[in-house]
Scaffold this motif. Structure first.
Motif, PDB file in Angstrom:
ATOM      1  N   PRO A 108       0.831  -1.213   0.000  1.00 25.07           N
ATOM      2  CA  PRO A 108       0.000   0.000   0.000  1.00 25.07           C
ATOM      3  C   PRO A 108       0.859   1.254   0.000  1.00 25.07           C
ATOM      4  CG  PRO A 108      -0.056  -1.103   2.148  1.00 25.07           C
ATOM      5  CD  PRO A 108       0.617  -2.039   1.197  1.00 25.07           C
ATOM      6  N   HIS A 109       0.370   2.291  -0.701  1.00 26.38           N
ATOM      7  CA  HIS A 109       1.119   3.542  -0.795  1.00 26.38           C
ATOM      8  C   HIS A 109       1.116   4.266   0.545  1.00 26.38           C
ATOM      9  CE1 HIS A 109       2.676   7.324  -2.314  1.00 26.38           C
ATOM     10  NE2 HIS A 109       1.666   7.931  -1.696  1.00 26.38           N
ATOM     11  N   LEU A 110       2.280   4.781   0.941  1.00 27.87           N
ATOM     12  CA  LEU A 110       2.388   5.584   2.158  1.00 27.87           C
ATOM     13  C   LEU A 110       3.210   6.833   1.881  1.00 27.87           C
ATOM     14  CD1 LEU A 110       3.127   2.971   4.997  1.00 27.87           C
ATOM     15  CD2 LEU A 110       0.959   4.072   4.430  1.00 27.87           C
ATOM     16  N   ASN A 111       2.814   7.942   2.509  1.00 26.80           N
ATOM     17  CA  ASN A 111       3.597   9.172   2.436  1.00 26.80           C
ATOM     18  C   ASN A 111       4.658   9.220   3.526  1.00 26.80           C
ATOM     19  OD1 ASN A 111       2.147  10.376   0.231  1.00 26.80           O
ATOM     20  ND2 ASN A 111       0.466  10.813   1.649  1.00 26.80           N
ATOM     21  N   ARG A 112       4.391   8.608   4.657  1.00 25.97           N
ATOM     22  CA  ARG A 112       5.325   8.645   5.779  1.00 25.97           C
ATOM     23  C   ARG A 112       6.571   7.824   5.455  1.00 25.97           C
ATOM     24  NH1 ARG A 112       2.755   5.451  10.805  1.00 25.97           N
ATOM     25  NH2 ARG A 112       4.898   5.519  11.568  1.00 25.97           N
ATOM     26  N   LYS A 113       7.679   8.185   6.099  1.00 21.41           N
ATOM     27  CA  LYS A 113       8.935   7.464   5.889  1.00 21.41           C
ATOM     28  C   LYS A 113       9.483   6.873   7.188  1.00 21.41           C
ATOM     29  CE  LYS A 113       8.841   8.807   1.610  1.00 21.41           C
ATOM     30  NZ  LYS A 113       8.392   7.849   0.577  1.00 21.41           N
ATOM     31  N   HIS A 114       9.020   7.378   8.340  1.00 21.22           N
ATOM     32  CA  HIS A 114       9.568   6.937   9.618  1.00 21.22           C
ATOM     33  C   HIS A 114       8.769   5.762  10.176  1.00 21.22           C
ATOM     34  CE1 HIS A 114       6.219   9.518  10.677  1.00 21.22           C
ATOM     35  NE2 HIS A 114       6.213   8.987  11.887  1.00 21.22           N
ATOM     36  N   GLN A 115       9.469   4.865  10.833  1.00 20.53           N
ATOM     37  CA  GLN A 115       8.870   3.698  11.473  1.00 20.53           C
ATOM     38  C   GLN A 115       7.922   2.950  10.537  1.00 20.53           C
ATOM     39  OE1 GLN A 115       8.969   3.138  15.628  1.00 20.53           O
ATOM     40  NE2 GLN A 115       8.174   5.198  15.994  1.00 20.53           N
ATOM     41  N   VAL A 116       8.402   2.682   9.335  1.00 19.78           N
ATOM     42  CA  VAL A 116       7.666   1.893   8.347  1.00 19.78           C
ATOM     43  C   VAL A 116       8.453   0.613   8.075  1.00 19.78           C
ATOM     44  CG1 VAL A 116       6.775   1.784   6.001  1.00 19.78           C
ATOM     45  CG2 VAL A 116       6.670   3.936   7.265  1.00 19.78           C
ATOM     46  N   TYR A 117       7.777  -0.501   8.158  1.00 18.32           N
ATOM     47  CA  TYR A 117       8.411  -1.795   7.950  1.00 18.32           C
ATOM     48  C   TYR A 117       7.627  -2.579   6.899  1.00 18.32           C
ATOM     49  CZ  TYR A 117      10.546  -0.501  12.387  1.00 18.32           C
ATOM     50  OH  TYR A 117      11.213   0.182  13.384  1.00 18.32           O
ATOM     51  N   GLN A 118       8.322  -3.436   6.185  1.00 14.38           N
ATOM     52  CA  GLN A 118       7.687  -4.270   5.169  1.00 14.38           C
ATOM     53  C   GLN A 118       8.034  -5.728   5.439  1.00 14.38           C
ATOM     54  OE1 GLN A 118       9.212  -2.665   1.460  1.00 14.38           O
ATOM     55  NE2 GLN A 118       7.527  -1.195   1.314  1.00 14.38           N
ATOM     56  N   SER A 119       7.014  -6.574   5.397  1.00 11.78           N
ATOM     57  CA  SER A 119       7.267  -7.994   5.628  1.00 11.78           C
ATOM     58  C   SER A 119       7.913  -8.624   4.395  1.00 11.78           C
ATOM     59  CB  SER A 119       5.962  -8.719   5.961  1.00 11.78           C
ATOM     60  OG  SER A 119       5.155  -8.888   4.807  1.00 11.78           O
ATOM     61  N   ARG A 120       8.645  -9.676   4.624  1.00 15.09           N
ATOM     62  CA  ARG A 120       9.210 -10.440   3.519  1.00 15.09           C
ATOM     63  C   ARG A 120       8.225 -11.518   3.075  1.00 15.09           C
ATOM     64  NH1 ARG A 120      13.086  -9.467   7.238  1.00 15.09           N
ATOM     65  NH2 ARG A 120      12.659 -11.418   8.353  1.00 15.09           N
ATOM     66  N   LEU A 121       7.503 -12.075   4.019  1.00 10.83           N
ATOM     67  CA  LEU A 121       6.563 -13.146   3.729  1.00 10.83           C
ATOM     68  C   LEU A 121       5.168 -12.586   3.479  1.00 10.83           C
ATOM     69  CD1 LEU A 121       7.738 -15.649   6.492  1.00 10.83           C
ATOM     70  CD2 LEU A 121       8.435 -15.580   4.086  1.00 10.83           C
ATOM     71  N   ASP A 122       4.312 -13.391   2.870  1.00 10.12           N
ATOM     72  CA  ASP A 122       2.944 -12.975   2.565  1.00 10.12           C
ATOM     73  C   ASP A 122       2.021 -13.186   3.766  1.00 10.12           C
ATOM     74  OD1 ASP A 122       3.858 -12.589   0.005  1.00 10.12           O
ATOM     75  OD2 ASP A 122       2.918 -14.394  -0.824  1.00 10.12           O
ATOM     76  N   GLY A 123       0.939 -12.415   3.810  1.00 14.72           N
ATOM     77  CA  GLY A 123      -0.202 -12.669   4.685  1.00 14.72           C
ATOM     78  C   GLY A 123       0.161 -12.945   6.124  1.00 14.72           C
ATOM     79  N   PRO A 124      -0.489 -13.952   6.733  1.00 16.67           N
ATOM     80  CA  PRO A 124      -0.292 -14.212   8.157  1.00 16.67           C
ATOM     81  C   PRO A 124       1.143 -14.582   8.531  1.00 16.67           C
ATOM     82  CG  PRO A 124      -1.643 -15.926   7.137  1.00 16.67           C
ATOM     83  CD  PRO A 124      -1.523 -14.819   6.150  1.00 16.67           C
ATOM     84  N   ALA A 125       1.870 -15.203   7.610  1.00 19.32           N
ATOM     85  CA  ALA A 125       3.277 -15.501   7.894  1.00 19.32           C
ATOM     86  C   ALA A 125       4.075 -14.201   7.998  1.00 19.32           C
ATOM     87  CB  ALA A 125       3.855 -16.399   6.802  1.00 19.32           C
ATOM     88  N   GLY A 126       3.791 -13.242   7.092  1.00 16.67           N
ATOM     89  CA  GLY A 126       4.437 -11.938   7.168  1.00 16.67           C
ATOM     90  C   GLY A 126       3.996 -11.147   8.386  1.00 16.67           C
TER      91      GLY A 126
END
Length: 277
Positions: free
Chosen positions: A243-261
């Motif tokens: 999803p698009h976000l404007n914020r840059k601080h304290q943003v994390y992205q999972s490596r795995l999909d869905g519930p595993a991520g």
């Protein structure tokens, strides 16, 4: 200052697998959060009936947010006092943010006839058709149709037609949100506004504590929730971009999909740090 963490989470594609709707990969993490007394607030496009079932299956007792922020359901007695601007409904204090579904169906009928071949609304579909479209069992498809505040659309037209439709409906006062599967027509509400209101209730309940909100989502209808949270976690999807976000601080992205991520990210961002406090 003592910290209180509150988890706000999307369901489809986040806590629920995009294809199977299962939560297996997240259940150990859910148990740990429960043992740590960290509330998990479901914040989804799903209906009240769907949320009640999922909440029971996951053994959750916290409030939940339905239909992309249209209403919040707080169990009676969850807070010391009933929050202002809520009504009592079947054992819940309910805070609503927008007009009922019938209002949006009327707008679609009056103003969107030029696009009638470009979408299928949930109200147009039989339970069996929705079950086939979503892969849900028929009983859960029936619950998915019980909208109170919004009308999801299965978009069939072009991207340009969709953009024109969104512009039209927005000019009429509707808020259009793109979820993982459907385009949602509703009022001036979103997951972020509902999350902010509920966070204020947690803060009022515990004025001496710092409320830390952690939001997890995989779709653009989660963006408002992710923007407003203390910590934003974007869950990887097998079918679309983060999803698009404007914020840059304290943003994390999972490596795995869905519930595993979901589980992976909460262990990395939250649970590992709790052991060090």
């Amino acid at each position: 200052m003592k910290k209180k963490r509150v988890i706000f989470t999307d369901l489809d594609g986040t806590l629920l697998d995009h294809y199977t709707y299962k939560t297996d990969a997240a259940e150990e993490t859910l148990a740990i959060l429960k043992s740590q007394n960290i509330p998990v607030v479901l914040n989804s496009s799903k209906t009240q009936q769907e949320m009640l079932l999922i909440r029971e299956q996951l053994n959750l007792t916290s409030p939940f947010i339905i239909e992309n922020g249209a209403a919040i359901y707080i169990p009676v007695g969850y807070f010391k006092a009933q929050p202002q601007d809520t009504v009592l409904e079947n054992g819940f204090w309910v805070k609503s943010f927008c007009q009922p579904k019938e209002y949006w169906l009327s707008l679609l009928g009056e103003h969107a006839m030029a696009y009638r071949n470009d979408f299928q609304g949930f109200s147009q579909l039989t339970d069996a058709q929705l079950a086939e479209l979503t892969g849900l069992p028929i009983d859960k498809a029936t619950m998915a149709k019980q909208r109170q505040f919004s009308e999801p659309l299965n978009w069939l037209g072009s991207e340009q037609s969709k953009a024109d439709f969104i512009n039209l409906m927005s000019s009429l006062g509707a808020t259009i949100l793109q979820g993982g599967r459907f385009l949602h027509v509703s009022g001036e509400c979103d997951k972020g506004l509902a999350q902010t209101w509920l966070t204020a209730q947690y803060q009022q309940e515990a004025p001496q504590q710092q409320i830390i909100t952690i939001a997890l989502g995989d779709s653009n209808n989660d963006s408002a929730m992710l923007e407003e949270a203390t910590i934003a976690i974007q869950i990887h999807s097998p079918v679309h971009e983060f999803p698009h976000l404007n914020r840059k601080h304290q943003v994390y992205q999972s490596r795995l999909d869905g519930p595993a991520g979901w589980a992976e990210s909460l262990h990395d961002v939250l649970l590992s740090s709790l052991t060090n406090e």
